[in-house]
Motif scaffolding. Structure first.
Motif, PDB file in Angstrom:
ATOM      1  N   CYS A   1      -2.737  16.336   6.776  1.00 30.15           N
ATOM      2  CA  CYS A   1      -2.128  15.005   6.856  1.00 30.15           C
ATOM      3  C   CYS A   1      -1.289  14.870   8.121  1.00 30.15           C
ATOM      4  CB  CYS A   1      -1.266  14.747   5.624  1.00 30.15           C
ATOM      5  SG  CYS A   1      -0.587  13.083   5.558  1.00 30.15           S
ATOM      6  N   GLU A   2      -1.388  13.714   8.764  1.00 30.11           N
ATOM      7  CA  GLU A   2      -0.664  13.468  10.014  1.00 30.11           C
ATOM      8  C   GLU A   2       0.702  12.837   9.799  1.00 30.11           C
ATOM      9  OE1 GLU A   2      -3.316  11.020  12.192  1.00 30.11           O
ATOM     10  OE2 GLU A   2      -4.948  12.482  12.193  1.00 30.11           O
ATOM     11  N   ARG A   3       1.053  12.541   8.556  1.00 31.15           N
ATOM     12  CA  ARG A   3       2.333  11.881   8.297  1.00 31.15           C
ATOM     13  C   ARG A   3       3.486  12.870   8.506  1.00 31.15           C
ATOM     14  NH1 ARG A   3       1.405   6.971   6.601  1.00 31.15           N
ATOM     15  NH2 ARG A   3      -0.542   6.470   5.501  1.00 31.15           N
ATOM     16  N   THR A   4       4.512  12.404   9.187  1.00 27.11           N
ATOM     17  CA  THR A   4       5.681  13.261   9.438  1.00 27.11           C
ATOM     18  C   THR A   4       6.792  13.018   8.427  1.00 27.11           C
ATOM     19  OG1 THR A   4       6.571  11.614  10.976  1.00 27.11           O
ATOM     20  CG2 THR A   4       5.195  13.375  11.898  1.00 27.11           C
TER      21      THR A   4
ATOM     22  N   ALA B   1       3.148  22.558   4.891  1.00 32.30           N
ATOM     23  CA  ALA B   1       3.175  22.096   6.280  1.00 32.30           C
ATOM     24  C   ALA B   1       1.767  21.750   6.738  1.00 32.30           C
ATOM     25  CB  ALA B   1       3.775  23.170   7.172  1.00 32.30           C
ATOM     26  N   SER B   2       1.658  20.770   7.622  1.00 33.17           N
ATOM     27  CA  SER B   2       0.354  20.333   8.103  1.00 33.17           C
ATOM     28  C   SER B   2      -0.072  21.135   9.323  1.00 33.17           C
ATOM     29  CB  SER B   2       0.389  18.848   8.453  1.00 33.17           C
ATOM     30  OG  SER B   2      -0.838  18.448   9.030  1.00 33.17           O
ATOM     31  N   TYR B   3      -1.387  21.345   9.428  1.00 33.67           N
ATOM     32  CA  TYR B   3      -1.936  22.000  10.612  1.00 33.67           C
ATOM     33  C   TYR B   3      -1.969  21.052  11.809  1.00 33.67           C
ATOM     34  CZ  TYR B   3      -3.666  25.635   7.439  1.00 33.67           C
ATOM     35  OH  TYR B   3      -3.759  26.647   6.518  1.00 33.67           O
ATOM     36  N   ARG B   4      -1.684  19.773  11.578  1.00 32.07           N
ATOM     37  CA  ARG B   4      -1.790  18.780  12.632  1.00 32.07           C
ATOM     38  C   ARG B   4      -0.669  18.890  13.664  1.00 32.07           C
ATOM     39  NH1 ARG B   4      -6.940  17.404  12.429  1.00 32.07           N
ATOM     40  NH2 ARG B   4      -7.534  16.266  10.549  1.00 32.07           N
ATOM     41  N   PHE B   5       0.437  19.497  13.278  1.00 32.75           N
ATOM     42  CA  PHE B   5       1.544  19.616  14.217  1.00 32.75           C
ATOM     43  C   PHE B   5       2.291  20.916  13.952  1.00 32.75           C
ATOM     44  CE2 PHE B   5       3.587  18.261  10.473  1.00 32.75           C
ATOM     45  CZ  PHE B   5       3.044  17.043  10.081  1.00 32.75           C
ATOM     46  N   ALA B   6       3.053  21.357  14.951  1.00 32.99           N
ATOM     47  CA  ALA B   6       3.827  22.590  14.809  1.00 32.99           C
ATOM     48  C   ALA B   6       4.928  22.378  13.775  1.00 32.99           C
ATOM     49  CB  ALA B   6       4.426  22.985  16.148  1.00 32.99           C
TER      50      ALA B   6
ATOM     51  N   ALA C   1       0.829  -1.209   0.000  1.00 28.82           N
ATOM     52  CA  ALA C   1       0.000   0.000   0.000  1.00 28.82           C
ATOM     53  C   ALA C   1       0.860   1.256   0.000  1.00 28.82           C
ATOM     54  CB  ALA C   1      -0.932  -0.003   1.205  1.00 28.82           C
ATOM     55  N   ILE C   2       0.415   2.251  -0.745  1.00 29.63           N
ATOM     56  CA  ILE C   2       1.102   3.539  -0.805  1.00 29.63           C
ATOM     57  C   ILE C   2       0.633   4.414   0.351  1.00 29.63           C
ATOM     58  CG2 ILE C   2       1.557   5.580  -2.206  1.00 29.63           C
ATOM     59  CD1 ILE C   2       2.621   2.984  -3.405  1.00 29.63           C
ATOM     60  N   PRO C   3       1.529   4.873   1.227  1.00 32.97           N
ATOM     61  CA  PRO C   3       1.108   5.785   2.303  1.00 32.97           C
ATOM     62  C   PRO C   3       0.552   7.076   1.707  1.00 32.97           C
ATOM     63  CG  PRO C   3       3.319   4.918   2.707  1.00 32.97           C
ATOM     64  CD  PRO C   3       2.969   4.557   1.296  1.00 32.97           C
ATOM     65  N   SER C   4      -0.633   7.439   2.090  1.00 31.93           N
ATOM     66  CA  SER C   4      -1.270   8.644   1.563  1.00 31.93           C
ATOM     67  C   SER C   4      -2.062   9.324   2.663  1.00 31.93           C
ATOM     68  CB  SER C   4      -2.169   8.297   0.372  1.00 31.93           C
ATOM     69  OG  SER C   4      -3.175   7.380   0.760  1.00 31.93           O
ATOM     70  N   GLY C   5      -2.748  10.395   2.325  1.00 40.64           N
ATOM     71  CA  GLY C   5      -3.524  11.140   3.316  1.00 40.64           C
ATOM     72  C   GLY C   5      -4.683  11.857   2.667  1.00 40.64           C
ATOM     73  N   ILE C   6      -5.249  12.814   3.396  1.00 43.22           N
ATOM     74  CA  ILE C   6      -6.377  13.591   2.865  1.00 43.22           C
ATOM     75  C   ILE C   6      -5.857  14.719   1.994  1.00 43.22           C
ATOM     76  CG2 ILE C   6      -8.349  15.039   3.479  1.00 43.22           C
ATOM     77  CD1 ILE C   6      -8.555  13.499   6.084  1.00 43.22           C
ATOM     78  N   SER C   7      -5.027  15.550   2.559  1.00 48.66           N
ATOM     79  CA  SER C   7      -4.335  16.620   1.839  1.00 48.66           C
ATOM     80  C   SER C   7      -3.166  17.053   2.720  1.00 48.66           C
ATOM     81  CB  SER C   7      -5.262  17.809   1.567  1.00 48.66           C
ATOM     82  OG  SER C   7      -5.546  18.504   2.765  1.00 48.66           O
ATOM     83  N   CYS C   8      -2.208  17.747   2.142  1.00 49.24           N
ATOM     84  CA  CYS C   8      -1.008  18.114   2.893  1.00 49.24           C
ATOM     85  C   CYS C   8      -1.335  18.897   4.156  1.00 49.24           C
ATOM     86  CB  CYS C   8      -0.071  18.922   2.000  1.00 49.24           C
ATOM     87  SG  CYS C   8       0.674  17.951   0.663  1.00 49.24           S
ATOM     88  N   ARG C   9      -2.305  19.799   4.080  1.00 52.18           N
ATOM     89  CA  ARG C   9      -2.631  20.660   5.212  1.00 52.18           C
ATOM     90  C   ARG C   9      -3.230  19.894   6.392  1.00 52.18           C
ATOM     91  NH1 ARG C   9       0.201  25.259   5.403  1.00 52.18           N
ATOM     92  NH2 ARG C   9      -0.068  26.571   3.561  1.00 52.18           N
TER      93      ARG C   9
END
Length: 536
Positions: free
Chosen positions: A464-467, A475-480, A454-462
Motif C-alpha cells: 500500500c502506498e498510503r502514508t 510497513a509497506s515495501y513502497r517506501f523506506a 469513500a473509505i481510503p483503502s489499498g491492496i494490502s499493507c505490504r
C-alpha cells in the motif's frame, strides 16, 4: 499376547538404551553377560523373552536399581526431540505410530539425526520462501511504473513472478476468459432442455439426470472416521457417493459439479477450452477442470438467459435472486461474475470470499482491481468489515491509492455444525463494481461527494502506498520505513515523512479542495462501466 510382546519390546529397548548411553558395544555386553551377540540382539529388538536371571544380571551390569527399572517399563517414553516432531503436519501425514517412535528412541544418535535433519529441512524451506518473497518484491518494484504496466517488464513482456502458484494461474485463466465459457453454457442449457426442467431444480431431478444420461448410481454414505470427504465420483464403479450431512442446496451443487465433470470428459471440453496452451504448473490443468465443473453446476442451476433477466429486474439483489432460484448466496454471487456474454452483458464485478481471520480463499477480478499474491488484503475492505455485523449487508465505497473507486458489498454466510459456528464455517462473500455503477444496484448507496464518502483503502499493507492509515498492520515495501522515537503517528507502521519531523507553524484551516479555491466533488453521473470487450 500383545501385552507380552509390548513388554518384551520395552525391556529390550530400555536395555539397548542403557548400553548405548554407556558406549558399550553389543558384542562386549554379550560377552560380559555370558550370551551370544545374536541372542542379545534379538532381546534388544523385543523378539526374545529375557529370562529373569539374565535381566537381574544385566541390571547389575548397567548399575540399575531393579525396582526403579521395572516401574518405568509401562511409560513407553519417546525421545523428546522426536515427540515434538509429532505435531508437524508433514509427519502427521506419514501415520507413524508410537511403537515406531519408541524403537527409534532406542537409538539416541539416530533419533537426534532424524530430528536435526527435519529441522534443517524446515529451516531451509522457510529461508527459500523468504528469498522467493524478497525476489518477488524486488521484481514488482523494478517493473512498477514501466511500460507494460500491471507487472509487465520494460519491453511489455510479463515479468517473472517467483510466488506464482497454481491458484494464481487459475485466476489469470478465468480473468483471461472473462469468467465466461459458452461451451459449458450450451451443454448446461441442452441438459435442462432434454429433461424439461423448471426454474428451480431439486436434488432428485439432478440424480435422475445422472442415472438416465450417464448410467451412474447415487448412494448416500458417511465417510470413514476422520475423513471429511463429502463427494466421491467413482468412474470405474459408476457410482456417486454423497455425504448424508449435505443439505439440499450444497447437495444440488455437488451433484451438478459431478454432472459437469462427466460432461467435460465426454465432450473433451477441457482440452477444447485450454487449446494448445501450456500451463506453468502441472496441477493447474486439474484445478482448471475443478473450476469449470463448478461453473457448469452454476450454469445448470442458474440458466444464463433467465438468470440475466432476473438480475436486471431485481437490480442485482443477490439475496432475492438466491430465493428465486433456490440456491445459496455464494452461488448467485459467483454466477453474477459470469455475465460476460457480448449480447447479454452484465456489470463487471470482482468477487472475494474471506474467513474471520482475513484469509482469502476465493477471488476473481472482473473490474481490474489488483489482489496481493499470497491471499493478503486490506482490513478496510467491506468483505472483512462484514464480520462486525454478520446479520446485515455491509456496503461502502472504497478508494484505492491511485484514485480508482469501487462500490463494494458483503454478507456473512454461516454454516454451523451441531449448533456450533466454531465447528462449522463462517465466510464473508464480497462483491464490488466501479463506483459509477452503484446507482444500478438494489444495494447502492447515494453519494454527492465520493471523495468524502469513500473509505481510503489499498491492496494490502505490504504494497500500500498510503502514508497515513490507522489500520496498517505492517510497513509497506513502497517506501523506506522511517520512525522517530520522539514523534508518534496514530499507527506505528505508518512512515514518518520528512515534514512531519519538523514543528509545523499554525495556519488557518483550508476549506477548499480544488486548486482554484473551489470545493471539488466527484460526480457519479457517468455512464456505467461495462466489461472489457463488450458494448457500453
Amino acid at each position: 499376547m500383545h501385552n507380552d510382546n509390548a513388554l518384551n519390546a520395552n525391556v529390550g529397548l530400555k536395555l539397548r538404551g542403557l548400553r548405548l548411553a554407556r558406549s558399550i558395544k553389543q558384542a562386549d555386553a554379550a560377552k560380559d553377560l555370558g550370551v551370544s551377540p545374536a541372542y542379545l540382539n534379538l532381546i534388544e529388538k523385543g523378539k526374545r523373552v529375557m529370562p529373569f536371571p539374565l535381566l537381574w544380571k544385566a541390571l547389575r551390569y548397567f548399575d540399575q536399581d531393579p525396582e526403579q527399572f521395572m516401574s518405568t517399563l509401562g511409560e513407553g517414553r519417546v525421545d523428546e526431540a522426536l515427540a515434538k516432531l509429532l505435531d508437524e503436519p508433514l509427519l502427521k501425514s506419514l501415520d507413524i505410530d508410537s511403537e515406531s517412535l519408541q524403537s527409534l528412541s532406542a537409538e539416541p544418535k539416530l533419533a537426534g539425526t532424524v530430528a536435526a535433519l527435519f529441522n534443517l529441512y524446515k529451516n531451509t524451506r522457510t529461508q527459500l520462501e523468504n528469498v522467493l518473497s524478497q525476489l518477488n518484491v524486488e521484481e514488482r518494484t523494478r517493473t512498477q511504473g514501466t511500460p507494460g504496466a500491471n507487472g509487465s517488464g520494460t519491453n511489455g513482456t510479463p515479468g517473472v513472478r517467483f510466488d506464482y502458484s497454481p491458484f494464481d494461474e487459475v485466476s489469470d485463466f478465468l480473468e483471461k476468459h472473462r469468467n465466461y465459457f459458452p461451451e459449458l453454457e450450451e451443454q448446461a442449457e441442452s441438459l435442462r432442455r432434454d429433461f424439461g426442467l423448471e426454474r428451480q431444480l431439486t436434488s432428485s431431478q439432478l440424480v435422475r439426470m445422472l442415472e438416465e444420461r450417464f448410467g451412474f448410481r447415487v448412494q448416500i454414505e458417511r465417510a470413514t472416521s476422520g475423513s471429511s470427504v463429502v463427494r466421491r465420483l467413482d468412474l470405474d464403479e459408476r457410482t456417486l457417493t454423497l455425504s448424508p450431512d449435505l443439505t439440499e442446496q450444497p447437495l444440488k451443487f455437488q451433484i451438478g459439479t459431478s454432472l459437469g465433470l462427466l460432461v467435460m470428459d465426454r465432450e473433451k471440453l477441457v482440452e477444447r477450452i485450454l487449446g494448445a496452451g501450456r500451463t506453468r504448473h502441472a496441477e493447474t490443468q486439474r484445478l482448471i477442470k475443478v473450476n469449470l465443473a463448478n461453473y457448469f453446476a452454476g450454469a445448470l442451476m442458474l440458466p444464463y438467459g433467465e438468470f440475466f433477466k432476473e438480475v436486471q429486474r431485481t437490480r442485482y439483489d443477490v439475496e432475492l435472486l438466491s430465493n428465486i432460484f433456490g440456491t445459496t448466496y455464494e452461488t448467485v454471487a459467483h454466477r453474477i461474475c459470469n455475465l460476460s456474454d457480448p449480447k447479454r452483458q452484465g456489470l463487471p464485478f470482482h468477487f472475494l470470499r474471506a474467513d474471520i481471520a482475513g484469509n482469502i480463499s476465493k477471488r476473481y477480478s472482473g473490474t481490474g482491481i489488483r489482489f496481493a499474491s499470497g491471499g493478503g488484503s486490506c482490513a478496510k475492505w467491506a468483505v472483512h468489515l462484514a464480520f462486525l455485523n454478520p446479520s446485515q449487508l455491509t456496503r461502502q465505497y472504497s478508494m484505492m491509492p491511485d484514485g480508482t473507486t469501487y462500490f463494494c458489498f458483503a454478507k456473512v454466510q454461516l454454516q454451523p455444525i451441531e449448533g456450533s459456528i466454531v465447528k462449522g464455517t463462517a465466510y464473508s462473500i464480497g462483491l464490488g463494481t466501479h463506483a459509477e455503477n452503484a446507482k444500478y444496484l438494489a444495494y447502492g448507496l447515494p453519494t454527492t461527494d465520493l471523495r468524502k464518502d469513500a473509505i481510503p483503502s489499498g491492496i494490502s499493507c505490504r504494497f500500500c502506498e498510503r502514508t497515513d492509515c490507522n489500520q496498517r498492520a505492517a510497513a509497506s515495501y513502497r517506501f523506506a520505513f522511517a520512525f522517530d522515537e520522539y514523534t508518534k503517528k496514530d499507527c506505528f507502521f505508518s512512515p514518518l515523512l520528512v515534514h512531519e519531523k519538523e514543528k509545523v507553524p499554525h495556519h488557518e484551516p483550508a476549506h477548499s479542495n480544488g486548486a482554484d479555491g473551489t470545493e471539488k466533488h466527484d460526480s457519479l453521473d457517468k455512464p456505467p462501466r461495462r466489461r472489457k470487450g463488450g458494448e457500453a
